[in-house]
Design an enzyme around this catalytic site. Sequence first.
Site, PDB file in Angstrom:
ATOM      1  N   HIS A 130       0.857  -1.186   0.000  1.00 20.67           N
ATOM      2  CA  HIS A 130       0.000   0.000   0.000  1.00 20.67           C
ATOM      3  C   HIS A 130       0.897   1.241   0.000  1.00 20.67           C
ATOM      4  O   HIS A 130       2.087   1.166   0.345  1.00 20.67           O
ATOM      5  CB  HIS A 130      -0.906  -0.013   1.224  1.00 20.67           C
ATOM      6  CG  HIS A 130      -2.012  -1.024   1.154  1.00 20.67           C
ATOM      7  ND1 HIS A 130      -3.123  -0.978   1.949  1.00 20.67           N
ATOM      8  CD2 HIS A 130      -2.182  -2.106   0.334  1.00 20.67           C
ATOM      9  CE1 HIS A 130      -3.930  -1.983   1.656  1.00 20.67           C
ATOM     10  NE2 HIS A 130      -3.384  -2.695   0.681  1.00 20.67           N
ATOM     11  N   GLU A 147       1.104   3.783   1.975  1.00 23.04           N
ATOM     12  CA  GLU A 147       1.694   4.136   3.267  1.00 23.04           C
ATOM     13  C   GLU A 147       2.846   3.201   3.627  1.00 23.04           C
ATOM     14  O   GLU A 147       3.887   3.647   4.131  1.00 23.04           O
ATOM     15  CB  GLU A 147       0.632   4.072   4.381  1.00 23.04           C
ATOM     16  CG  GLU A 147      -0.527   5.044   4.205  1.00 23.04           C
ATOM     17  CD  GLU A 147      -1.700   4.430   3.440  1.00 23.04           C
ATOM     18  OE1 GLU A 147      -1.471   3.598   2.531  1.00 23.04           O
ATOM     19  OE2 GLU A 147      -2.847   4.792   3.743  1.00 23.04           O
ATOM     20  N   CYS A 204      -5.723   2.058   5.944  1.00 19.01           N
ATOM     21  CA  CYS A 204      -6.395   0.809   6.325  1.00 19.01           C
ATOM     22  C   CYS A 204      -5.755   0.303   7.620  1.00 19.01           C
ATOM     23  O   CYS A 204      -4.720   0.820   8.043  1.00 19.01           O
ATOM     24  CB  CYS A 204      -6.284  -0.217   5.195  1.00 19.01           C
ATOM     25  SG  CYS A 204      -4.715  -1.137   5.186  1.00 19.01           S
ATOM     26  N   CYS A 216      -2.010  -0.396   7.353  1.00 19.15           N
ATOM     27  CA  CYS A 216      -1.162   0.795   7.253  1.00 19.15           C
ATOM     28  C   CYS A 216      -1.164   1.581   8.558  1.00 19.15           C
ATOM     29  O   CYS A 216      -0.141   2.129   8.967  1.00 19.15           O
ATOM     30  CB  CYS A 216      -1.631   1.670   6.095  1.00 19.15           C
ATOM     31  SG  CYS A 216      -1.388   0.855   4.498  1.00 19.15           S
TER      32      CYS A 216
END
Lengths: 157, 157
Positions: free
Chosen positions: A54, A56, A84, A87
Site C-alpha cells: 500500500h 503508506e 487501512c 497501514c
Amino acid sequence: MRSSYPFLRDAIELADENITQQGGGPFGAVIVKDGTVIARAVNTVTTGNDPTAHAEVNAIRAACRALDTFDLSGCTIYCSCEPCPMCLAAVYWARIDKIFYAGTRVDAQDAGFDDSFIYEELERPLSERKIPIIQQLGDEGAKPLQRWKSTENKIHY
Amino acid sequence: MRSSYPFLRDAIELADENITQQGGGPFGAVIVKDGTVIARAVNTVTTGNDPTAHAEVNAIRAACRALDTFDLSGCTIYCSCEPCPMCLAAVYWARIDKIFYAGTRVDAQDAGFDDSFIYEELERPLSERKIPIIQQLGDEGAKPLQRWKSTENKIHY
C-alpha cells in the site's frame, strides 16, 4: 492555507497519477520530517505482486531506507485516503508522530476496497471472523517470547 | 498429532532461531498451500530497517514472489505468535484462507511488544488515539477513488 495542505495535495496527486500510470490502487502517501519530504509513494500491489505494498507501507519502507533507521519518530505521514488497519498499525510500529488523510474508508469502500470490512473484522471476536483463526500449541509458542525477554544485547523496536 | 502441528512448530522454531541469529524480533511464519510449504520467514525489522518486516508480512511477500501473484487464496499461514493488527490485515488483503498461531498478544506484550496496545488503539475513536489522526481536504481526497470507480481495465485486488 494550512501548512499541511501542500503535502496532502501531493499525496492526492500521487493517487490520481497512479490511476493514469496503471501503477496499482488509487492511493498515495508522503512522509515529511522537519518540513522536508523524506519519501513519496503510491500503491503497487498489483504491479509488484505484493498485497502489503500500500502507499503508506511503501512510503514507510522508503523513508526508513532514506534515513537508515526503523524508527520514524519526528515524521508526519500524509495519506490520500484514511489508512487501512494494516497501514495504520504500520504507522504505529514506525513510531510516526502524526497522520493527515483526505479521503475516508467509506470513500474507499464505495470504490470497491475492503478497508471498512477489515476494520469491522478486527473488532469481532476471533470466533466470529470470516478468516478462521485458530490457536494451538500455546505453551510452545510462548517460549521464544519468554526467551527474548531474558535475552541481553537485543535490539528492541 | 494434528496436521497443523508440524507447520506451527516450524514457525515457532524459526522464531527461536531468529533470537540466536540476531535477525530481529522473536517471530516466525510459514505459508502452506496444498500441503506444500510456499514460504518461511522471520521478523527482520531491525536488521532490515523496515518496521513493516514482521514475519507474517515477510512470508506473504515471499509467497507472492514464489507464486507470482498478489492473491494467496488457498493458502494457510502458521504464525509463532498471534498476528498483530498490521499482519492480520495483511492476511486479509492477501486473501489467505486460514490462520494458525501459537503464542498470544499477551505473551507478546509481556515480552515488550506493542501488539495489544495497537489492537486497543484501533478500537478507539480517532479523536482519542495516541497518534493524532486528522482529516482534511475530504472532497479532494475522494476524487481519485471516484475516478478509480469509473475507470475501465483496472486490476482490482
